[in-house]
Design a protein around this motif. Sequence first.
Motif, PDB file in Angstrom:
ATOM      1  N   PHE A  84       7.492   0.169   1.292  1.00  0.00           N
ATOM      2  CA  PHE A  84       6.472  -0.184   0.835  1.00  0.00           C
ATOM      3  C   PHE A  84       6.176   0.118  -0.664  1.00  0.00           C
ATOM      4  O   PHE A  84       6.507   1.119  -1.192  1.00  0.00           O
ATOM      5  N   ARG A 263      13.439   8.040  -9.435  1.00  0.00           N
ATOM      6  CA  ARG A 263      13.386   8.521  -7.959  1.00  0.00           C
ATOM      7  C   ARG A 263      14.510   8.934  -7.301  1.00  0.00           C
ATOM      8  O   ARG A 263      15.692   8.376  -7.837  1.00  0.00           O
ATOM      9  N   GLU A 267      15.806   9.108  -0.381  1.00  0.00           N
ATOM     10  CA  GLU A 267      14.651   8.533   0.315  1.00  0.00           C
ATOM     11  C   GLU A 267      14.589   7.118   0.319  1.00  0.00           C
ATOM     12  O   GLU A 267      14.516   6.373   1.472  1.00  0.00           O
ATOM     13  N   ASP A 270      16.387   4.757   2.769  1.00  0.00           N
ATOM     14  CA  ASP A 270      16.333   4.620   3.982  1.00  0.00           C
ATOM     15  C   ASP A 270      15.497   3.160   4.333  1.00  0.00           C
ATOM     16  O   ASP A 270      14.495   2.991   4.586  1.00  0.00           O
ATOM     17  N   ARG A 272      16.418   0.909   6.579  1.00  0.00           N
ATOM     18  CA  ARG A 272      16.286   0.448   8.000  1.00  0.00           C
ATOM     19  C   ARG A 272      16.276  -1.149   8.128  1.00  0.00           C
ATOM     20  O   ARG A 272      15.350  -1.639   8.535  1.00  0.00           O
TER      21      ARG A 272
END
Lengths: 479, 95
Positions: A84, A263, A267, A270, A272
């Motif tokens: 996102f 960052r 995380e 991921d 996907r």
Amino acid sequence: MSGEWETVIGLEIHAQLATKSKIFSGSPTAYGAEPNTQADLVDLGYPGVLPVLNAEAVRMAVKFGLAVGAVITRRSVFARKNYFYPDLPKGYQISQYELPIVARGSLDVVMEDGTVKTVGITRAHLEEDAGKSQHEGVGVSAIDLNRAGTPLIEIVSEPDMRSAKEAVAYMKKIHTLVRYLGICDGNMQEGSFRCDANVSIRRKGAEKFGTRAELKNLNSFRFVEKAINLEVMRQIDILESGGTVVQETRLYDSDKDETRSMRSKEEANDYRYFPDPDLLPVVLEERFIETVRGSLPELPDQKAARFQQQYGLSLYDAGVLTASKELAAYFEAVAALVPSDPKLAANWVMGDWSAALNKDGLDVAESRLSAAQLAGLLNRIVDNTISGKIAKEVFEAMWAEGLEADAVIASRGLRQITDTGAIEAEIDAIMAANPKQLADYRAGKDKLFGFFVGQVMKSTGGKANPAMLNDLLKKKLAP
Amino acid sequence: MSLSPKQIESIAHLARLELKPEEIPVYADSLSRIFGLVGELDRAQTAQVEPMAHPLEQVQRLRADEATSPNQRELYQRNAPQVEGGLYLVPKVIE
């Protein structure tokens, strides 16, 4: 840098493909348009729209694959990379994951010392670029989606590079290649060509790679080199003080000349991935691939090999002169007009002419001198009308005023003195005017030879033919 | 397969969904049951089966490289909550 550490670098290069329209929509891709005027419903991620793949993007990716001797995947698949961020309104980027269009290939890179480094290319896949976001506003980010959906080819290298210099040389080679192929304009300022670098260090001789950091969005060759060197220093400091390197994404800040953490990748990673149900597998026919192969231009390595053979240039010089198609063409045009001395042409094109272009910030196409004009100058060196030194002065005048060499030589009276009698007369005058130096020289002070050369050159305005002057002086000064 | 509350929180975060604390066990239960259903596929013998990228036995058709979409910014931006100078404004995101 500490001697016992070895640097390991892999690059991910993003090259925007020079198509007229986007990879999955009919929006134009021109750079610099008003914000959001080149973003249609597909680019905006509206529900119900379907991506349709641009044939030209496929052809360009295949072209690249063939140029690096890679395996072209006969059946490749697009995948969704989910994350996102508002510069990607769909919530996923269409990319390729398990079956990229270009599989394993490799590229030879010539280093400055003439050694050749082979860098493995793991893969190259097609994907869409994201939009651009600005964060200057208070509490808001402003989004321009003109870039969203621009076709990219991401070229992933093996971790084969061992220094920042090697990484830069490899990146330059890819840059050269994509421009030769005409698949990317290579404009780094506009972001058409950019790179991420994966950097780690390990003890010399160690088999296992160290933990790597990913340096993001390096958009100039200089920044790539600086950022990698900084990162290596940072990692050495950490390891030598007993710490551990964290796997993370880091941003290079060129103003502060430092890298800083963006960052945690755990995380963000991921993603996907899964095959995009909106797109069918891309199947390439043998005939199509062969047609693309037939359309390949003379590639940089082929051209460099030809230059070595045809013009007797070194591997390194041939590499420099073939760095762009335009430069190579200019050199060949000059060399054709100075057939007796292609090396002279090479030295001038790489030397004074390139320096003049750089100084004025011009492209090859914008050169103030045509190949014929430069050749005109070089031919006056070849036929002994002027010396190499005077030629530099003539060149400057030609460059500044766009003149022909012969015009400058005539108007400034720079024609070389090749008349033995005239040079001898100058020597006699200098000898007469400097009796002390003459006596000292004859008494064994050999170094004073240079003094006499200098005096004659001064009195002739540098126009005495240097070789003739040397010979004549030796004879005259002898006791 | 049973999902832990921590896994539920992580999945919700990846999907950018905000869950109330009392919703976590509800989703843990229903998602776990969905996993169980899908998990039945694991029992199928697939060793001899080629992975399928798409259920349709067709290949991707390609589009000619032509810019066909006109600029309709004004129309599209009527749908946006906030725009300024042609840019879409969104809540600040910065890494």
